[in-house]
Design a protein around this motif. Structure first.
Motif, PDB file in Angstrom:
ATOM      1  N   TRP A  14      20.352  13.890   1.332  1.00  0.00           N
ATOM      2  CA  TRP A  14      20.011  12.674   0.615  1.00  0.00           C
ATOM      3  C   TRP A  14      21.148  11.672   0.663  1.00  0.00           C
ATOM      4  CZ3 TRP A  14      19.908  17.660  -1.313  1.00  0.00           C
ATOM      5  CH2 TRP A  14      18.635  18.253  -1.356  1.00  0.00           C
ATOM      6  N   LEU A  15      20.796  10.407   0.624  1.00  0.00           N
ATOM      7  CA  LEU A  15      21.782   9.332   0.510  1.00  0.00           C
ATOM      8  C   LEU A  15      21.609   8.737  -0.889  1.00  0.00           C
ATOM      9  CD1 LEU A  15      21.293   7.679   4.018  1.00  0.00           C
ATOM     10  CD2 LEU A  15      23.116   9.238   3.319  1.00  0.00           C
ATOM     11  N   LEU A  16      22.232   9.363  -1.861  1.00  0.00           N
ATOM     12  CA  LEU A  16      22.037   8.970  -3.252  1.00  0.00           C
ATOM     13  C   LEU A  16      23.345   8.827  -4.018  1.00  0.00           C
ATOM     14  CD1 LEU A  16      22.647  11.954  -4.527  1.00  0.00           C
ATOM     15  CD2 LEU A  16      20.219  12.314  -4.152  1.00  0.00           C
ATOM     16  N   ALA A  17      24.477   9.014  -3.313  1.00  0.00           N
ATOM     17  CA  ALA A  17      25.779   9.001  -3.990  1.00  0.00           C
ATOM     18  C   ALA A  17      26.310   7.600  -4.232  1.00  0.00           C
ATOM     19  CB  ALA A  17      26.804   9.799  -3.183  1.00  0.00           C
ATOM     20  N   ALA A  21      31.111   8.434   1.930  1.00  0.00           N
ATOM     21  CA  ALA A  21      31.913   9.655   2.062  1.00  0.00           C
ATOM     22  C   ALA A  21      31.400  10.750   1.132  1.00  0.00           C
ATOM     23  CB  ALA A  21      33.389   9.356   1.773  1.00  0.00           C
ATOM     24  N   LEU A  22      30.948  10.365  -0.064  1.00  0.00           N
ATOM     25  CA  LEU A  22      30.357  11.341  -0.977  1.00  0.00           C
ATOM     26  C   LEU A  22      29.011  11.834  -0.450  1.00  0.00           C
ATOM     27  CD1 LEU A  22      31.174   9.741  -4.468  1.00  0.00           C
ATOM     28  CD2 LEU A  22      32.420  11.553  -3.262  1.00  0.00           C
ATOM     29  N   ASP A  23      28.249  10.930   0.151  1.00  0.00           N
ATOM     30  CA  ASP A  23      26.991  11.358   0.776  1.00  0.00           C
ATOM     31  C   ASP A  23      27.263  12.376   1.885  1.00  0.00           C
ATOM     32  OD1 ASP A  23      24.877  10.049  -0.596  1.00  0.00           O
ATOM     33  OD2 ASP A  23      25.429   8.158   0.347  1.00  0.00           O
ATOM     34  N   PHE A  24      28.371  12.182   2.599  1.00  0.00           N
ATOM     35  CA  PHE A  24      28.724  13.114   3.674  1.00  0.00           C
ATOM     36  C   PHE A  24      29.055  14.487   3.099  1.00  0.00           C
ATOM     37  CE2 PHE A  24      31.670  14.399   7.263  1.00  0.00           C
ATOM     38  CZ  PHE A  24      30.661  14.531   8.198  1.00  0.00           C
ATOM     39  N   ILE A  25      29.793  14.524   1.989  1.00  0.00           N
ATOM     40  CA  ILE A  25      30.057  15.796   1.305  1.00  0.00           C
ATOM     41  C   ILE A  25      28.739  16.467   0.929  1.00  0.00           C
ATOM     42  CG2 ILE A  25      30.948  16.843  -0.820  1.00  0.00           C
ATOM     43  CD1 ILE A  25      33.154  14.783  -0.855  1.00  0.00           C
ATOM     44  N   TRP A 165      27.676  15.148  -5.380  1.00  0.00           N
ATOM     45  CA  TRP A 165      28.574  14.151  -5.937  1.00  0.00           C
ATOM     46  C   TRP A 165      27.901  12.780  -5.927  1.00  0.00           C
ATOM     47  CZ3 TRP A 165      33.706  14.874  -7.590  1.00  0.00           C
ATOM     48  CH2 TRP A 165      34.240  16.152  -7.364  1.00  0.00           C
ATOM     49  N   PHE A 166      28.387  11.882  -6.794  1.00  0.00           N
ATOM     50  CA  PHE A 166      27.921  10.503  -6.771  1.00  0.00           C
ATOM     51  C   PHE A 166      28.979   9.593  -7.392  1.00  0.00           C
ATOM     52  CE2 PHE A 166      26.286  12.375 -10.700  1.00  0.00           C
ATOM     53  CZ  PHE A 166      26.661  11.453 -11.664  1.00  0.00           C
ATOM     54  N   TYR A 167      28.856   8.303  -7.081  1.00  0.00           N
ATOM     55  CA  TYR A 167      29.709   7.274  -7.668  1.00  0.00           C
ATOM     56  C   TYR A 167      28.840   6.521  -8.668  1.00  0.00           C
ATOM     57  CZ  TYR A 167      33.738   4.046  -7.604  1.00  0.00           C
ATOM     58  OH  TYR A 167      34.861   3.317  -7.929  1.00  0.00           O
ATOM     59  N   ASP A 168      29.172   6.641  -9.939  1.00  0.00           N
ATOM     60  CA  ASP A 168      28.356   6.010 -10.975  1.00  0.00           C
ATOM     61  C   ASP A 168      28.688   4.523 -11.050  1.00  0.00           C
ATOM     62  OD1 ASP A 168      26.910   5.219 -13.138  1.00  0.00           O
ATOM     63  OD2 ASP A 168      27.961   6.460 -14.607  1.00  0.00           O
ATOM     64  N   ARG A 169      27.846   3.714 -10.435  1.00  0.00           N
ATOM     65  CA  ARG A 169      28.035   2.262 -10.455  1.00  0.00           C
ATOM     66  C   ARG A 169      27.066   1.581 -11.419  1.00  0.00           C
ATOM     67  NH1 ARG A 169      31.318   1.194  -5.853  1.00  0.00           N
ATOM     68  NH2 ARG A 169      31.101   2.763  -4.204  1.00  0.00           N
ATOM     69  N   THR A 170      26.406   2.372 -12.266  1.00  0.00           N
ATOM     70  CA  THR A 170      25.493   1.781 -13.236  1.00  0.00           C
ATOM     71  C   THR A 170      26.275   0.946 -14.248  1.00  0.00           C
ATOM     72  OG1 THR A 170      25.592   3.714 -14.701  1.00  0.00           O
ATOM     73  CG2 THR A 170      23.869   3.697 -13.010  1.00  0.00           C
ATOM     74  N   LYS A 171      25.603   0.008 -14.868  1.00  0.00           N
ATOM     75  CA  LYS A 171      26.272  -0.923 -15.781  1.00  0.00           C
ATOM     76  C   LYS A 171      26.932  -0.199 -16.956  1.00  0.00           C
ATOM     77  CE  LYS A 171      25.511  -5.306 -18.172  1.00  0.00           C
ATOM     78  NZ  LYS A 171      24.527  -6.359 -18.494  1.00  0.00           N
ATOM     79  N   ALA A 172      26.240   0.779 -17.524  1.00  0.00           N
ATOM     80  CA  ALA A 172      26.769   1.503 -18.685  1.00  0.00           C
ATOM     81  C   ALA A 172      27.625   2.706 -18.298  1.00  0.00           C
ATOM     82  CB  ALA A 172      25.621   1.956 -19.576  1.00  0.00           C
ATOM     83  N   HIS A 173      27.622   3.060 -17.009  1.00  0.00           N
ATOM     84  CA  HIS A 173      28.368   4.224 -16.498  1.00  0.00           C
ATOM     85  C   HIS A 173      27.991   5.511 -17.244  1.00  0.00           C
ATOM     86  CE1 HIS A 173      30.705   1.555 -14.014  1.00  0.00           C
ATOM     87  NE2 HIS A 173      31.105   0.874 -15.061  1.00  0.00           N
ATOM     88  N   ARG A 174      26.697   5.702 -17.410  1.00  0.00           N
ATOM     89  CA  ARG A 174      26.209   6.905 -18.090  1.00  0.00           C
ATOM     90  C   ARG A 174      25.356   7.777 -17.176  1.00  0.00           C
ATOM     91  NH1 ARG A 174      24.397   4.218 -23.901  1.00  0.00           N
ATOM     92  NH2 ARG A 174      26.509   3.686 -24.598  1.00  0.00           N
ATOM     93  N   CYS A 178      22.458  13.621 -10.009  1.00  0.00           N
ATOM     94  CA  CYS A 178      22.462  13.119  -8.635  1.00  0.00           C
ATOM     95  C   CYS A 178      21.297  12.151  -8.461  1.00  0.00           C
ATOM     96  CB  CYS A 178      22.388  14.268  -7.643  1.00  0.00           C
ATOM     97  SG  CYS A 178      20.940  15.336  -7.832  1.00  0.00           S
ATOM     98  N   SER A 179      20.144  12.528  -9.021  1.00  0.00           N
ATOM     99  CA  SER A 179      18.980  11.636  -9.107  1.00  0.00           C
ATOM    100  C   SER A 179      18.014  12.221 -10.113  1.00  0.00           C
ATOM    101  CB  SER A 179      18.289  11.477  -7.743  1.00  0.00           C
ATOM    102  OG  SER A 179      17.470  12.589  -7.470  1.00  0.00           O
ATOM    103  N   MET A 180      17.205  11.373 -10.714  1.00  0.00           N
ATOM    104  CA  MET A 180      16.197  11.874 -11.651  1.00  0.00           C
ATOM    105  C   MET A 180      15.184  12.744 -10.943  1.00  0.00           C
ATOM    106  SD  MET A 180      16.872  11.144 -14.729  1.00  0.00           S
ATOM    107  CE  MET A 180      15.300  11.628 -15.442  1.00  0.00           C
ATOM    108  N   ALA A 181      14.828  12.384  -9.717  1.00  0.00           N
ATOM    109  CA  ALA A 181      13.804  13.132  -8.983  1.00  0.00           C
ATOM    110  C   ALA A 181      14.252  14.553  -8.682  1.00  0.00           C
ATOM    111  CB  ALA A 181      13.441  12.404  -7.699  1.00  0.00           C
ATOM    112  N   LEU A 182      15.535  14.717  -8.301  1.00  0.00           N
ATOM    113  CA  LEU A 182      16.006  16.036  -7.912  1.00  0.00           C
ATOM    114  C   LEU A 182      16.404  16.895  -9.104  1.00  0.00           C
ATOM    115  CD1 LEU A 182      18.200  15.249  -4.773  1.00  0.00           C
ATOM    116  CD2 LEU A 182      15.987  16.396  -4.824  1.00  0.00           C
ATOM    117  N   CYS A 183      17.170  16.330 -10.040  1.00  0.00           N
ATOM    118  CA  CYS A 183      17.728  17.150 -11.110  1.00  0.00           C
ATOM    119  C   CYS A 183      17.398  16.660 -12.518  1.00  0.00           C
ATOM    120  CB  CYS A 183      19.244  17.245 -10.950  1.00  0.00           C
ATOM    121  SG  CYS A 183      19.746  18.318  -9.590  1.00  0.00           S
TER     122      CYS A 183
END
Length: 201
Positions: A14-17, A21-25, A165-174, A178-183
């Motif tokens: 998946w490309l969800l990070a 580089a995190l997507d590659f991990i 892994w993922f980089y949390d770039r959401t406005k609230a950083h909460r 990894c994704s709602m669909a997966l986990c």
């Protein structure tokens, strides 16, 4: 075998990070308590690079070096990035020499462009014709992450059976998953079932 099929059916890697580089991990993933490596052959590496937007116009037959060399190089880089990210996340010093070996393979050139106001500026463009150069671009993304990223927002999914892994770039950083669909939905369903069982007893 069941776990591997489950992962494949969910469409990974998946490309969800929100960071390449995190997507590659994340090309190594654990689902249903089974670890699966999505990079099993040179063609898998080429497919992932293209999927990630790094277009390589090559096939296995056109690759330099013996079969499996690209796969080995990609897996080595992946584990190197994973180790460096984990050390940085835990506030430890890291040795950049291994990553620098990949970085020095990047072939790039300066290019003059104009912006919307007609101002000229120079940008650096990278050639992606060769797989070695493509892996160098992944290494560069990792280098920028390690030197410029805010590691307060670089996280692993909170699901106990997930390693993504993922980089949390959401406005609230909460962001927690990894994704709602997966986990995220799996946690919600598990809590719902647990509540239902408690109410029955």
């Amino acid at each position: 075998m069941t776990g591997t099929v489950s992962i494949t059916n969910r469409g990974g890697p998946w490309l969800l990070a929100d960071q390449i580089a995190l997507d590659f991990i994340n090309t190594v993933a654990m689902t249903d308590k089974v670890t699966h490596d999505f990079l099993q052959a040179d063609d898998d590496v080429l497919h992932w690079l293209n999927k990630a937007g790094i277009e390589i116009q090559a096939s296995r037959n056109a690759l330099p070096g013996p079969p499996g060399e690209l796969l080995l190089s990609a897996r080595t880089l992946r584990e190197l990035i994973r180790s460096l990210v984990e050390k940085k996340k835990h506030g430890q010093q890291f040795d950049p020499d291994g990553l620098n070996e990949y970085l020095r393979k990047i072939v790039s050139y300066p290019k003059i462009i104009t912006d919307s106001e007609g101002t000229y500026q120079i940008i650096r463009c990278s050639e992606t014709a060769s797989p070695a150069n493509a892996l160098g671009i992944i290494a560069e993304a990792a280098a920028k992450l390690l030197t410029e990223g805010n590691f307060d927002y670089i996280r692993q999914c909170e699901h106990p059976d997930c390693t993504l892994w993922f980089y949390d770039r959401t406005k609230a950083h909460r962001r927690r998953w990894c994704s709602m669909a997966l986990c995220g939905n799996r946690i919600k369903i598990a809590k719902f079932r647990q509540k239902a069982e408690t109410e029955k007893s």
